[in-house]
Design an enzyme around this catalytic site. Structure first.
Site, PDB file in Angstrom:
ATOM      1  N   LYS A  95       2.044   7.759  -1.794  1.00  0.00           N
ATOM      2  CA  LYS A  95       1.572   7.692  -3.192  1.00  0.00           C
ATOM      3  C   LYS A  95       0.065   7.435  -3.247  1.00  0.00           C
ATOM      4  O   LYS A  95      -0.669   8.132  -3.948  1.00  0.00           O
ATOM      5  CB  LYS A  95       2.315   6.575  -3.961  1.00  0.00           C
ATOM      6  CG  LYS A  95       3.822   6.720  -3.960  1.00  0.00           C
ATOM      7  CD  LYS A  95       4.506   5.618  -4.741  1.00  0.00           C
ATOM      8  CE  LYS A  95       4.350   4.227  -4.153  1.00  0.00           C
ATOM      9  NZ  LYS A  95       5.016   4.023  -2.856  1.00  0.00           N
ATOM     10  N   ARG A 104      -0.076   2.252   9.493  1.00  0.00           N
ATOM     11  CA  ARG A 104      -1.133   2.370   8.470  1.00  0.00           C
ATOM     12  C   ARG A 104      -2.278   1.396   8.742  1.00  0.00           C
ATOM     13  O   ARG A 104      -2.078   0.269   9.138  1.00  0.00           O
ATOM     14  CB  ARG A 104      -0.549   2.073   7.091  1.00  0.00           C
ATOM     15  CG  ARG A 104      -1.650   1.930   6.018  1.00  0.00           C
ATOM     16  CD  ARG A 104      -1.122   1.942   4.643  1.00  0.00           C
ATOM     17  NE  ARG A 104      -0.047   1.002   4.434  1.00  0.00           N
ATOM     18  CZ  ARG A 104       0.788   1.067   3.395  1.00  0.00           C
ATOM     19  NH1 ARG A 104       0.643   2.023   2.505  1.00  0.00           N
ATOM     20  NH2 ARG A 104       1.737   0.175   3.261  1.00  0.00           N
ATOM     21  N   ARG A 131      10.889  -4.591   1.267  1.00  0.00           N
ATOM     22  CA  ARG A 131      10.260  -3.715   0.263  1.00  0.00           C
ATOM     23  C   ARG A 131      11.142  -2.499  -0.002  1.00  0.00           C
ATOM     24  O   ARG A 131      11.260  -2.043  -1.138  1.00  0.00           O
ATOM     25  CB  ARG A 131       8.864  -3.292   0.728  1.00  0.00           C
ATOM     26  CG  ARG A 131       7.835  -4.405   0.517  1.00  0.00           C
ATOM     27  CD  ARG A 131       6.590  -4.207   1.351  1.00  0.00           C
ATOM     28  NE  ARG A 131       5.905  -2.960   1.092  1.00  0.00           N
ATOM     29  CZ  ARG A 131       4.984  -2.443   1.898  1.00  0.00           C
ATOM     30  NH1 ARG A 131       4.655  -3.061   3.015  1.00  0.00           N
ATOM     31  NH2 ARG A 131       4.399  -1.302   1.585  1.00  0.00           N
TER      32      ARG A 131
HETATM   33  P1  AP5 Z   1       0.310   5.534   1.644  1.00  0.00           P
HETATM   34  O1  AP5 Z   1      -0.368   6.621   0.882  1.00  0.00           O
HETATM   35  O2  AP5 Z   1      -0.443   4.276   1.874  1.00  0.00           O
HETATM   36  O3  AP5 Z   1       1.771   5.257   1.014  1.00  0.00           O
HETATM   37  P2  AP5 Z   1       2.207   4.557  -0.338  1.00  0.00           P
HETATM   38  O4  AP5 Z   1       3.305   5.382  -0.923  1.00  0.00           O
HETATM   39  O5  AP5 Z   1       1.029   4.273  -1.195  1.00  0.00           O
HETATM   40  O6  AP5 Z   1       2.858   3.238   0.250  1.00  0.00           O
HETATM   41  P3  AP5 Z   1       2.617   1.698  -0.104  1.00  0.00           P
HETATM   42  O7  AP5 Z   1       3.145   0.932   1.062  1.00  0.00           O
HETATM   43  O8  AP5 Z   1       1.224   1.431  -0.551  1.00  0.00           O
HETATM   44  O9  AP5 Z   1       3.566   1.537  -1.295  1.00  0.00           O
HETATM   45  P4  AP5 Z   1       4.133   0.257  -1.825  1.00  0.00           P
HETATM   46  O10 AP5 Z   1       4.715   0.763  -3.066  1.00  0.00           O
HETATM   47  O11 AP5 Z   1       5.059  -0.457  -0.917  1.00  0.00           O
HETATM   48  O12 AP5 Z   1       2.871  -0.744  -1.905  1.00  0.00           O
HETATM   49  P5  AP5 Z   1       1.975  -1.192  -3.133  1.00  0.00           P
HETATM   50  O13 AP5 Z   1       0.625  -1.450  -2.655  1.00  0.00           O
HETATM   51  O14 AP5 Z   1       2.183  -0.293  -4.284  1.00  0.00           O
HETATM   52  O15 AP5 Z   1       0.763   6.165   3.054  1.00  0.00           O
HETATM   53  C1  AP5 Z   1       1.418   5.384   4.030  1.00  0.00           C
HETATM   54  C2  AP5 Z   1       0.949   5.776   5.443  1.00  0.00           C
HETATM   55  O16 AP5 Z   1       1.392   7.098   5.739  1.00  0.00           O
HETATM   56  C3  AP5 Z   1      -0.576   5.796   5.616  1.00  0.00           C
HETATM   57  O17 AP5 Z   1      -0.883   5.312   6.884  1.00  0.00           O
HETATM   58  C4  AP5 Z   1      -0.954   7.275   5.470  1.00  0.00           C
HETATM   59  O18 AP5 Z   1      -2.121   7.604   6.204  1.00  0.00           O
HETATM   60  C5  AP5 Z   1       0.290   7.967   6.020  1.00  0.00           C
HETATM   61  N1  AP5 Z   1       0.595   9.237   5.350  1.00  0.00           N
HETATM   62  C6  AP5 Z   1       0.508   9.506   4.011  1.00  0.00           C
HETATM   63  N2  AP5 Z   1       0.922  10.768   3.741  1.00  0.00           N
HETATM   64  C7  AP5 Z   1       1.298  11.298   4.939  1.00  0.00           C
HETATM   65  C8  AP5 Z   1       1.817  12.584   5.310  1.00  0.00           C
HETATM   66  N3  AP5 Z   1       2.046  13.539   4.409  1.00  0.00           N
HETATM   67  N4  AP5 Z   1       2.105  12.787   6.619  1.00  0.00           N
HETATM   68  C9  AP5 Z   1       1.856  11.803   7.555  1.00  0.00           C
HETATM   69  N5  AP5 Z   1       1.367  10.574   7.257  1.00  0.00           N
HETATM   70  C10 AP5 Z   1       1.096  10.330   5.966  1.00  0.00           C
HETATM   71  O19 AP5 Z   1       2.669  -2.588  -3.519  1.00  0.00           O
HETATM   72  C11 AP5 Z   1       2.554  -3.698  -2.655  1.00  0.00           C
HETATM   73  C12 AP5 Z   1       3.202  -4.917  -3.303  1.00  0.00           C
HETATM   74  O20 AP5 Z   1       2.510  -5.259  -4.519  1.00  0.00           O
HETATM   75  C13 AP5 Z   1       4.663  -4.761  -3.734  1.00  0.00           C
HETATM   76  O21 AP5 Z   1       5.547  -4.997  -2.654  1.00  0.00           O
HETATM   77  C14 AP5 Z   1       4.760  -5.826  -4.831  1.00  0.00           C
HETATM   78  O22 AP5 Z   1       4.869  -7.108  -4.288  1.00  0.00           O
HETATM   79  C15 AP5 Z   1       3.403  -5.710  -5.519  1.00  0.00           C
HETATM   80  N6  AP5 Z   1       3.423  -4.735  -6.627  1.00  0.00           N
HETATM   81  C16 AP5 Z   1       2.728  -3.560  -6.682  1.00  0.00           C
HETATM   82  N7  AP5 Z   1       2.979  -2.918  -7.837  1.00  0.00           N
HETATM   83  C17 AP5 Z   1       3.865  -3.695  -8.528  1.00  0.00           C
HETATM   84  C18 AP5 Z   1       4.518  -3.561  -9.779  1.00  0.00           C
HETATM   85  N8  AP5 Z   1       4.338  -2.484 -10.555  1.00  0.00           N
HETATM   86  N9  AP5 Z   1       5.355  -4.558 -10.174  1.00  0.00           N
HETATM   87  C19 AP5 Z   1       5.546  -5.634  -9.408  1.00  0.00           C
HETATM   88  N10 AP5 Z   1       4.978  -5.823  -8.207  1.00  0.00           N
HETATM   89  C20 AP5 Z   1       4.135  -4.858  -7.762  1.00  0.00           C
HETATM   90 MG    MG Z   2       0.001   2.511  -1.794  1.00  0.00          MG
END
Ligand code: AP5
Ligand code: MG
Ligand code: ZN
Length: 222
Positions: free
Chosen positions: A17, A130, A174
């Site tokens: 994402k 990552r 998660r």
């Molecule tokens: P990346 O693009 O970083 O993936 P992502 O989908 O953004 O994954 P996240 O781990 O950031 O999502 P998340 O939802 O768990 O975390 P968030 O920060 O939102 O890609 C991942 C890896 O794969 C990278 O190394 C990249 O290089 C690689 N990659 C990407 N595309 C690829 C491809 N096509 N092929 C190969 N490799 C690839 O949330 C973190 C925490 O914050 C949550 O757990 C929660 O505690 C809190 N939080 C955030 N939002 C909320 C909310 N709305 N409500 C409540 N709590 C929240």
């Molecule tokens: Mg992310």
């Protein structure tokens, strides 16, 4: 009506994402609004919000809705979101989805909800490899998307680090939280005819190209 464009990126942790939202932001000129990034930015600056969020993020739990919704509302009110936004990591449950519907109702609602699909095993591989730039937040993968110089960001030479919540134990929770609280949004947006599924196991460029064509198509359909 003052029409704005809102895209919501859905997908398990690690689906890509953030990677895709950053590319779309450049192409579409709409800001990426990542609630996870905003929490991490606050934590870096040791704000009250950052410290509160950390206590949930470290366990892989959701930060309380009230705090998260208010934060997104504020962010959508900023000047750069005058044309809309790419939402990454919000909404994450049905309460947040309702809140987003209200926030966007005066602007024509949500335009499209791409669901980036990968398996849990792939999510684990992506997350554990990552690395993120401490300075600008650029996202790399040690194997799938490495920086030119190990441990350093290509854009600004900043230090690359591993997120605290990217440990395997936290990632499992998660994923659990995703299936329990976030996956019901798939049905919700499907029922609203907004869902568009994408095979997220393809390369970053390929996923980006498919996303772009879906988004352009959805805008032209209006
Ligand atoms: P990346 O693009 O970083 O993936 P992502 O989908 O953004 O994954 P996240 O781990 O950031 O999502 P998340 O939802 O768990 O975390 P968030 O920060 O939102 O890609 C991942 C890896 O794969 C990278 O190394 C990249 O290089 C690689 N990659 C990407 N595309 C690829 C491809 N096509 N092929 C190969 N490799 C690839 O949330 C973190 C925490 O914050 C949550 O757990 C929660 O505690 C809190 N939080 C955030 N939002 C909320 C909310 N709305 N409500 C409540 N709590 C929240
Ligand atoms: Mg992310
Ligand atoms: Zn950087």
């Amino acid at each position: 009506m003052n029409k704005r464009t809102f895209f919501v990126l859905l997908g398990v942790p690690g689906a890509g994402k953030g990677t895709q939202a950053k590319l779309l932001q450049e192409r579409l000129g709409l800001p990426q609004i990542s609630t996870g990034d905003i929490f991490r930015y606050n934590l870096k600056n040791l704000t009250e919000l950052g410290l509160l969020a950390k206590s949930f993020m470290d366990k892989g739990e959701l930060v309380p809705d009230e705090v998260t919704i208010r934060m997104v509302e504020d962010r959508l009110g900023q000047d750069d979101a005058a044309g809309g936004a790419i939402l990454d990591g919000f909404p994450r449950n049905l309460i947040q989805a309702d809140a987003l519907d209200e926030m966007t109702a005066d602007y024509g609602g949500i335009s499209l909800v791409p669901l980036i699909q990968i398996s849990d095993d792939e999510a684990m591989r992506r997350i554990t490899g990552r690395r993120v730039c401490r300075t600008c937040g650029a996202v790399y993968h040690i194997e799938f998307n490495p920086s030119a110089k190990e441990g350093r960001c290509d854009l600004d030479g900043g230090e690359l680090y591993q997120r605290d919540d990217d440990k395997p134990e936290t990632v499992s929770n998660r994923l659990y939280v995703y299936y329990k609280h976030t996956s019901p949004l798939i049905g919700y947006y499907f029922a609203h005819r907004l869902l568009a599924e994408i095979d997220g196991t393809q390369g970053i460029e390929r996923v980006q190209a498919e996303l772009m064509s879906l988004l352009v198509e959805s805008e032209n359909a209006e």
